[in-house]
Write an enzyme that holds these catalytic residues in place. Structure first.
Site, mmCIF file in Angstrom:
data_model
loop_
_atom_site.group_PDB
_atom_site.id
_atom_site.type_symbol
_atom_site.label_atom_id
_atom_site.label_comp_id
_atom_site.label_asym_id
_atom_site.label_seq_id
_atom_site.Cartn_x
_atom_site.Cartn_y
_atom_site.Cartn_z
ATOM 1 N N HIS A 1 0.748 -1.536 -0.170
ATOM 2 C CA HIS A 1 -0.051 -0.245 -0.242
ATOM 3 C C HIS A 1 0.426 1.102 0.336
ATOM 4 O O HIS A 1 0.483 2.267 -0.332
ATOM 5 C CB HIS A 1 -1.020 -0.158 1.430
ATOM 6 C CG HIS A 1 -2.037 1.048 1.562
ATOM 7 N ND1 HIS A 1 -2.686 1.656 2.243
ATOM 8 C CD2 HIS A 1 -1.845 2.027 0.356
ATOM 9 C CE1 HIS A 1 -3.512 2.283 1.973
ATOM 10 N NE2 HIS A 1 -3.170 2.829 0.862
ATOM 11 N N HIS B 1 2.737 10.464 0.483
ATOM 12 C CA HIS B 1 3.716 10.434 1.631
ATOM 13 C C HIS B 1 5.184 10.349 1.145
ATOM 14 O O HIS B 1 6.380 10.904 2.438
ATOM 15 C CB HIS B 1 3.928 8.729 2.328
ATOM 16 C CG HIS B 1 2.510 8.381 2.332
ATOM 17 N ND1 HIS B 1 2.072 8.865 3.568
ATOM 18 C CD2 HIS B 1 0.936 8.108 1.847
ATOM 19 C CE1 HIS B 1 0.832 8.347 3.752
ATOM 20 N NE2 HIS B 1 -0.066 7.995 2.994
ATOM 21 N N GLU C 1 0.380 8.706 -3.776
ATOM 22 C CA GLU C 1 1.277 7.979 -2.522
ATOM 23 C C GLU C 1 3.101 8.803 -2.271
ATOM 24 O O GLU C 1 3.714 8.793 -1.714
ATOM 25 C CB GLU C 1 1.988 6.093 -2.343
ATOM 26 C CG GLU C 1 0.816 5.071 -2.359
ATOM 27 C CD GLU C 1 0.163 5.277 -1.058
ATOM 28 O OE1 GLU C 1 0.554 5.065 -0.318
ATOM 29 O OE2 GLU C 1 -1.078 6.044 -0.704
HETATM 30 P P1 AMP Z 1 -2.672 6.855 2.082
HETATM 31 O O1 AMP Z 1 -4.008 8.355 1.237
HETATM 32 O O2 AMP Z 1 -1.828 6.509 1.084
HETATM 33 O O3 AMP Z 1 -2.772 6.480 3.405
HETATM 34 O O4 AMP Z 1 -4.046 5.490 1.842
HETATM 35 C C1 AMP Z 1 -5.393 5.718 1.647
HETATM 36 C C2 AMP Z 1 -6.056 6.209 -0.297
HETATM 37 O O5 AMP Z 1 -5.388 4.729 -0.892
HETATM 38 C C3 AMP Z 1 -7.885 5.453 0.140
HETATM 39 O O6 AMP Z 1 -8.385 6.649 -1.278
HETATM 40 C C4 AMP Z 1 -7.076 4.700 -0.151
HETATM 41 O O7 AMP Z 1 -9.107 3.995 -1.131
HETATM 42 C C5 AMP Z 1 -6.395 4.308 -1.482
HETATM 43 N N1 AMP Z 1 -5.952 2.974 -1.857
HETATM 44 C C6 AMP Z 1 -5.523 1.809 -1.179
HETATM 45 N N2 AMP Z 1 -5.408 0.856 -1.093
HETATM 46 C C7 AMP Z 1 -5.548 0.722 -2.273
HETATM 47 C C8 AMP Z 1 -5.198 -0.236 -3.635
HETATM 48 N N3 AMP Z 1 -5.282 -1.239 -2.832
HETATM 49 N N4 AMP Z 1 -5.526 0.661 -5.233
HETATM 50 C C9 AMP Z 1 -5.749 1.720 -5.096
HETATM 51 N N5 AMP Z 1 -6.043 2.468 -3.973
HETATM 52 C C10 AMP Z 1 -5.988 1.765 -3.058
#
Ligand code: AMP
Length: 239
Positions: A63, A121, A117
């Protein structure tokens, strides 16, 4: 007059030194390296969409690699002047597609997920890892520890049964030497299921470490480990 200009020079040198030190210092304490079970991401009311390249392996996918502070808070979106550029990770693409699969709808090639990502991040650890090193570091970390094997070795299988959270943590501790953080989500019937494994990594991105702080978790004491094999086309939106 001479003393005055020497003092000015000294102050300027001191200022320069402070600017230099603060610009090269890391601005976070450690990373969370987060891996996700696709069976749980997909087994929700919202469902999921397989990437354009096809159904991912029944294995934990990446992730993200998230810079974090020891107090549990984290920086985000640190550098709008450094947007995601897929050309910088061209050589990593086959690995990215295999190990960092997008599951969001509508289905895509992964670029949107990876850009999110990096922008949210990755830009916050730029003092340590540039864009190429950031993605490469995450891919290398995944190779270091095989979460699925660690669980299977402890008799914990993605078979739709419930397992104690303690047994899951112990299995990963046995394989890595450190206690992971675990995050859960809920399936359509409201069952809590194993969604993500958080491993803590030092600020160089190289060494797995004991977590300075754990993420707040929605897991209950027993959690379901759903299969990713049995999902029929009806369970998963293939667009
Ligand atoms: P983050 O903002 O890095 O905490 O990640 C959360 C976001 O990532 C949310 O919008 C999730 O829907 C998305 N997300 C999490 N896992 C996946 C995945 N395998 N594929 C696409 N989007 C993802």
């Amino acid at each position: 007059m001479k003393t005055h200009s020497s003092l000015c020079f000294l102050l300027l040198a001191l200022h320069l030194l402070i600017v230099l030190v603060s610009s090269s210092a890391k601005d976070f304490d450690f990373f969370y390296f987060v891996q996700q079970w696709p069976g749980s991401y997909c087994d929700t009311k919202r469902s999921c969409c397989y990437p354009v390249t096809g159904k991912p392996d029944a294995d934990f996918g990446i992730h993200g690699l998230w810079p974090n502070y020891n107090d549990g808070s984290y920086p985000s979106n640190c550098d709008p002047d450094s947007p995601f550029d897929s050309r910088k990770i061209k050589d990593l693409m086959p690995q990215m597609k295999e190990n960092w699969p997008t599951l969001a709808c509508p289905r895509g090639d992964g670029l949107k997920f990876w850009a999110h990502e990096w922008d949210k991040h990755g830009t916050c650890s730029e003092s340590v890892l540039d864009q190429h090193s950031y993605f490469e570091t995450a891919l290398n970390l995944q190779k270091k520890v095989n979460i699925l094997t660690a669980l299977l070795n402890a008799g914990i299988e993605p078979d739709g049964r419930f397992y104690s959270l303690t047994s899951i943590k112990n299995a990963i501790k046995l394989a890595t030497g450190i206690t992971p953080g675990i995050e859960c989500n809920r399936d359509e019937s409201g069952n809590t299921q194993l969604l993500e494994i958080y491993l803590c990594v030092d600020s160089s991105g190289q060494e797995i470490i004991e977590c300075p702080v754990y993420p707040r978790s929605r897991c209950t004491s027993r959690v379901e480990f759903p299969s990713f094999e049995d999902l029929s086309a009806g369970d998963v939106t293939e667009m």
